[in-house]
Design a protein around this motif. Structure first.
Motif, PDB file in Angstrom:
ATOM      1  N   ASP A 256       0.819  -1.215   0.000  1.00 28.21           N
ATOM      2  CA  ASP A 256       0.000   0.000   0.000  1.00 28.21           C
ATOM      3  C   ASP A 256       0.849   1.260   0.000  1.00 28.21           C
ATOM      4  OD1 ASP A 256      -2.273  -1.516  -0.028  1.00 28.21           O
ATOM      5  OD2 ASP A 256      -2.772  -1.226   2.101  1.00 28.21           O
ATOM      6  N   PRO A 281      -7.601   7.559  -3.301  1.00 28.62           N
ATOM      7  CA  PRO A 281      -8.621   6.604  -2.835  1.00 28.62           C
ATOM      8  C   PRO A 281      -8.952   5.523  -3.862  1.00 28.62           C
ATOM      9  CG  PRO A 281      -9.200   8.823  -2.160  1.00 28.62           C
ATOM     10  CD  PRO A 281      -8.039   8.959  -3.096  1.00 28.62           C
ATOM     11  N   ARG A 282      -9.276   5.905  -5.092  1.00 30.33           N
ATOM     12  CA  ARG A 282      -9.669   4.892  -6.074  1.00 30.33           C
ATOM     13  C   ARG A 282      -8.463   4.077  -6.545  1.00 30.33           C
ATOM     14  NH1 ARG A 282     -14.964   7.097  -9.504  1.00 30.33           N
ATOM     15  NH2 ARG A 282     -16.128   7.747  -7.635  1.00 30.33           N
ATOM     16  N   ASP A 286     -10.685   2.325  -2.904  1.00 22.68           N
ATOM     17  CA  ASP A 286     -11.721   2.882  -2.033  1.00 22.68           C
ATOM     18  C   ASP A 286     -12.594   3.866  -2.808  1.00 22.68           C
ATOM     19  OD1 ASP A 286     -10.807   1.453   0.204  1.00 22.68           O
ATOM     20  OD2 ASP A 286      -9.271   2.961   0.595  1.00 22.68           O
ATOM     21  N   TYR A 287     -13.878   3.536  -2.919  1.00 21.68           N
ATOM     22  CA  TYR A 287     -14.803   4.313  -3.743  1.00 21.68           C
ATOM     23  C   TYR A 287     -15.860   5.006  -2.894  1.00 21.68           C
ATOM     24  CZ  TYR A 287     -13.153   2.535  -8.251  1.00 21.68           C
ATOM     25  OH  TYR A 287     -12.395   2.256  -9.356  1.00 21.68           O
ATOM     26  N   HIS A 294     -20.199   4.004   0.023  1.00 23.56           N
ATOM     27  CA  HIS A 294     -18.748   3.821   0.104  1.00 23.56           C
ATOM     28  C   HIS A 294     -18.457   2.325   0.084  1.00 23.56           C
ATOM     29  CE1 HIS A 294     -18.018   8.062   1.444  1.00 23.56           C
ATOM     30  NE2 HIS A 294     -19.259   7.925   1.893  1.00 23.56           N
ATOM     31  N   TRP A 295     -17.404   1.938  -0.661  1.00 23.90           N
ATOM     32  CA  TRP A 295     -17.046   0.518  -0.691  1.00 23.90           C
ATOM     33  C   TRP A 295     -15.586   0.356  -1.102  1.00 23.90           C
ATOM     34  CZ3 TRP A 295     -19.574   3.030  -4.555  1.00 23.90           C
ATOM     35  CH2 TRP A 295     -19.105   2.871  -5.856  1.00 23.90           C
ATOM     36  N   HIS A 296     -15.049  -0.817  -0.756  1.00 26.27           N
ATOM     37  CA  HIS A 296     -13.730  -1.196  -1.248  1.00 26.27           C
ATOM     38  C   HIS A 296     -13.943  -2.162  -2.391  1.00 26.27           C
ATOM     39  CE1 HIS A 296      -9.383  -1.695  -1.101  1.00 26.27           C
ATOM     40  NE2 HIS A 296      -9.610  -2.967  -1.384  1.00 26.27           N
ATOM     41  N   ASP A 297     -13.506  -1.781  -3.571  1.00 23.17           N
ATOM     42  CA  ASP A 297     -13.796  -2.550  -4.782  1.00 23.17           C
ATOM     43  C   ASP A 297     -12.808  -3.693  -4.947  1.00 23.17           C
ATOM     44  OD1 ASP A 297     -14.175  -3.333  -7.572  1.00 23.17           O
ATOM     45  OD2 ASP A 297     -15.361  -1.493  -7.727  1.00 23.17           O
TER      46      ASP A 297
END
Length: 403
Positions: A256, A281-282, A286-287, A294-297
């Protein structure tokens, strides 16, 4: 920063030395140019005897023209741009082209405007109803008539029952200009690469209705492209370039921290010239869609995937030709496999990957299920191209271009 394998120097000496040491690389201001920026600026090219000069372009049309003319040696490119030039349907002379490697998968989005958000057009069903009941056509922007964003936009709209060429207007806008076009109300929606959809959300200019990875998980996106003449004239240079970019791609995904440092690098004025909070973020998966979700794709942008991203799969190149045929950009079915075999530089890529100890997938064909339930595996491209309910097989498609 990077630790090169012991056999690296074997590729930069003697008969394997690059024929050309200075490479002019084109790119667009998009997050997925990251492998080229990292390769050029973080010490990944020099061990291969290369100096990479990054050349930011104002539009995909400009990048195409400079790639074909030889002003650029290679470039961060749309998959569909390379194949359109090969087929002579891109607005330039037909030129034999080459895909050296894939640069990334996933990571693009479809956004709708704030005006549609205020009108509660915030779901595919609401958009379908609005399109078929409104007296005026909505205008959607993509980034190049044969590019990935045009194909994702068309495919997604068609999957919702909206004909992308009859029910809405389609215009071309260069990626960095998308936010300004949304803000001015010149377009009602767009499909574009990051960070421009995230930037529009952050500025309150609309919302993300769909990601392209929801259309096709782990879909092909940008490639490292050049003319076939470049590969034939400078084969060692092309292989060394692939090795440098492969190293950079692997580095970005090591942890990361590397992704965050890459976001910071990309935010600079020479590259994306955009706040890092629109990029990071994207890039991290992280969206936030602008509607409170909000979500982690799980299928966010990726650059390496242990080599799964980078192989120039034959089936990936073939898919874009099936969509050109579907939407009338080709009047006849091409030799799908024959053309892909010429364009995709599988042997060169495999040599570069093997030298770096990167696994090469066993097959140059891969199977995927898209949003409409159809499975694409490259086995019968002609039947696939003709199998869609919504299409434009009879006509060539006029597309307005905004430079």
């Amino acid at each position: 920063m990077n630790t090169l394998p012991n056999n690296t120097l074997a590729w930069v000496a003697g008969s394997d030395a690059p024929e050309k040491n200075t490479i002019d690389l084109g790119f667009m201001a998009l997050t997925d140019c990251a492998p080229l920026v990292v390769a050029a600026t973080q010490g990944f090219a020099q061990p291969y005897g290369l100096t990479l000069n990054l050349k930011r372009q104002s539009s995909w049309a400009n990048l195409r023209d400079k790639l074909v003319s030889g002003e650029l040696d290679a470039a961060h490119s749309l998959y569909g741009l390379i194949y359109a030039v090969q087929l002579g349907i891109s607005g330039s002379v037909s030129t034999d082209m080459a895909v050296l490697m894939g640069l990334n998968q996933n990571g693009q989005s479809i956004n709708l405007s704030k005006a549609l958000q205020d009108a509660n057009v915030t779901s595919p069903e609401a958009l379908d109803q609005y399109v078929h009941q409104s007296r005026t056509k909505l205008t959607f922007a993509q980034t190049f008539p044969t590019g990935t964003h045009a194909m994702w936009l068309y495919y997604w709209l068609a999957s919702q029952g909206i004909h992308p060429l009859n029910d809405v207007n389609s215009v071309v806008v260069p990626p960095p200009q998308m936010v300004a076009h949304l803000q001015a109300g010149r377009i009602d929606g767009c499909c574009v690469g990051e960070p421009w959809c995230a930037s529009a959300v952050n500025q309150g200019l609309g919302f993300t209705l769909a990601t392209t990875q929801a259309i096709w998980p782990d879909h092909p996106e940008k490639v490292l492209g050049c003319t076939r003449e470049f590969v034939e004239q400078y084969p060692n240079t092309a292989r060394a370039l692939v090795m440098a970019v492969l190293e950079a791609s692997r580095f970005i995904e090591q942890n990361d921290e590397n992704r965050r440092s890459t976001a910071q690098l990309l935010s600079g004025s020479d590259y994306l010239n955009t706040p890092v909070d629109c990029i990071e973020p994207r890039l991290m998966g992280d969206y936030a869609d602008g509607l409170g979700n909000h979500w982690h794709d799980p299928h966010a942008v990726r650059f390496h995937g242990a080599g799964e991203v980078n192989l120039p799969y034959l089936s990936d190149g073939m898919w874009f030709m099936t969509q050109f045929r579907r939407w009338g950009l080709l009047r006849e079915d091409p030799d799908y496999l024959g053309i892909a075999t010429q364009v995709q530089q599988l042997k060169l890529y495999s040599q570069a990957a093997a030298a770096l100890g990167i696994a090469v997938p066993e097959s140059a064909m891969r199977s995927s299920q898209l949003i409409d339930g159809r499975v694409w595996d490259g086995s019968d491209p002609t039947a696939y191209a003709h199998s869609f309910k919504l299409h434009a097989l009879a006509d060539a498609v006029p597309t307005r271009v905004s430079r």
